[in-house]
Scaffold this active site. Structure first.
Site, PDB file in Angstrom:
ATOM      1  N   GLU A 270      42.752   3.096   7.157  1.00 56.20           N
ATOM      2  CA  GLU A 270      42.587   1.199   6.625  1.00 56.20           C
ATOM      3  C   GLU A 270      41.099   1.449   7.186  1.00 56.20           C
ATOM      4  OE1 GLU A 270      46.195   0.915   8.398  1.00 56.20           O
ATOM      5  OE2 GLU A 270      45.156   0.636  10.578  1.00 56.20           O
ATOM      6  N   CYS A 348      22.962 -26.546  17.446  1.00 53.24           N
ATOM      7  CA  CYS A 348      21.681 -27.486  19.385  1.00 53.24           C
ATOM      8  C   CYS A 348      22.153 -26.090  20.196  1.00 53.24           C
ATOM      9  CB  CYS A 348      22.535 -28.390  19.082  1.00 53.24           C
ATOM     10  SG  CYS A 348      21.756 -30.245  18.170  1.00 53.24           S
TER      11      CYS A 348
END
Length: 401
Positions: A270, A348
């Site tokens: 998987e 920021c």
């Protein structure tokens, strides 16, 4: 592919004043990649896609005709797959399944639930009995061994919140065999011990270890094992290190006596990252270039709120420059030549970095940086709404584009 994306970037700038900021997914590239993977897989094996790597609905739809099914790790992922198909096999994992998730898994006819603890197994038995719903389970086992490959992210072979400790197998089997349990059926075992392993030989050895262990448990507990799910963990390299050699890995599996001896038992894989990483791109326009303390910074429209993988993994994400001609201002266009540049985003925070000290021949404001290998764990692990910047656009390349 590069030309197609570059053409699309130039078309964007021709029709819009908005800086380029988008994910581009090559759906046909993903399909072709999976077809090649399937060609070399032994007949005893089956391929699932772990959608946690990228749960984009268009990608799930593209893979639906090719893979055996999908691995999900939450109720949201489960319902997303069921929006695409009501019948495709689903294997449901994750260490913290709530009752409502287990109930929904029963209602939505998942093929297998990966059992992560004895408590979870008791809950599945209780809920299945209450609803008179049959379900097959795979016991996820955390092996007690120090012979597993070592990667940056390891979930097995050490203390871990994932899976059942190997010492609890006997108790789990006893729970499944208790009188009154007519609905929860043992189907086999699941292993997922690591992430992003780049070494095909070691991965094949790990699978051999899984098969030997299961053979021991079959004899010890008289088990009928229908499925051995060996998980994913196939690596993608984000630098010059060679990536995972799938053909080498499947060639070793084909030569394995343990694989040949599986008989009617199916060996599942998987992968997530390995299927989609190389077929996704994050395109972000340079909106400023500045110098600070003798160091150059390029600020892009975007950043780690769109692509958190480089910050999460602490690596420099590979990219290339797509030169563009758009410059609508009367003043000079900032540019640098033959310089070391750090690529940062619009947030920021000093942690908003995608690449530190990139050596560039040329870069101008308005050029677009195309971050390659951005198909997995980039958009969906990011803090999208931090500071409220607009989300990127999404563009898909399909057959004939």
């Amino acid at each position: 592919m590069s030309r197609q994306i570059e053409r699309w970037i130039h078309e964007w700038q021709d029709r819009s004043d908005e800086p380029v900021c988008a994910y581009v997914y090559d759906l046909e590239g993903i399909r072709n990649h999976v077809r090649k993977m399937l060609e070399s897989m032994p007949e005893q094996t089956r391929l699932f896609y772990a959608i946690k790597a990228n749960p984009d609905k268009r990608i799930i739809e593209a893979l639906l005709p090719l893979v055996k099914g999908f691995e999900v790790a939450s109720i949201g992922e489960l319902l997303l797959v069921r929006e695409v198909s009501e019948s495709v096999p689903i294997v449901f994992g994750g260490p913290g399944k709530k009752d409502i998730e287990l109930e929904t898994a029963l209602e939505k006819n998942v093929a297998y639930i990966h059992v992560e603890s004895l408590l979870e197994l008791r809950k599945i038995v209780m809920l299945a009995k209450e609803r008179k719903r049959h379900i097959h389970v795979l016991l996820r086992i955390n092996l007690r061994t120090n012979t597993l490959p070592q990667t940056k992210i390891a979930m097995g072979g050490r203390p871990s919140p994932f899976g059942l400790d190997e010492s609890f197998i006997e108790e789990a089997i006893a729970l499944l065999r208790e009188e009154g349990n007519h609905y929860v059926h043992f189907a086999g075992f699941h292993f997922h011990s690591l992430s992003n392993n780049l070494q095909a030989e070691l991965h094949a050895e790990m699978v051999e270890l899984y098969l030997r262990k299961v053979e021991e448990w079959k004899r010890s507990y008289e088990l009928d094992v229908q499925v051995i799910n060996a998980g994913g963990g196939f690596g993608v390299s984000y630098d010059d290190t060679p990536g995972f050699n799938w053909q080498r890995f499947t060639g070793l599996l084909a030569e394995s006596e343990a694989v040949r001896a599986l008989g009617g038992t199916r060996l599942f894989f998987e992968p997530g990252r390995f299927i989609v990483a190389d077929h996704g791109y994050y395109a972000a326009e340079v909106i400023d270039i500045k110098q600070s303390h003798d160091q150059w910074f390029a600020v892009i429209r975007g950043g780690t709120h769109h692509n958190r993988l480089p910050a999460s993994w602490g690596h420099n994400h590979p990219f290339r420059v797509v030169p563009t001609d758009r410059w609508p201002y009367s003043f000079a266009r900032p540019e640098i030549s033959h310089a070391s540049v750090t690529i940062v985003g619009e947030l920021c925070t000093p942690k908003d970095r995608l690449h530190t000290d990139a050596q560039l021949e040329s870069l101008r404001v308005g050029d677009v940086l195309l971050f390659e290998k951005s198909g997995a764990y980039c958009w969906t692990i990011s803090h999208h709404d931090f500071l409220g910047h607009p989300h990127p656009k999404f563009h898909y390349i399909t057959e004939g584009d």
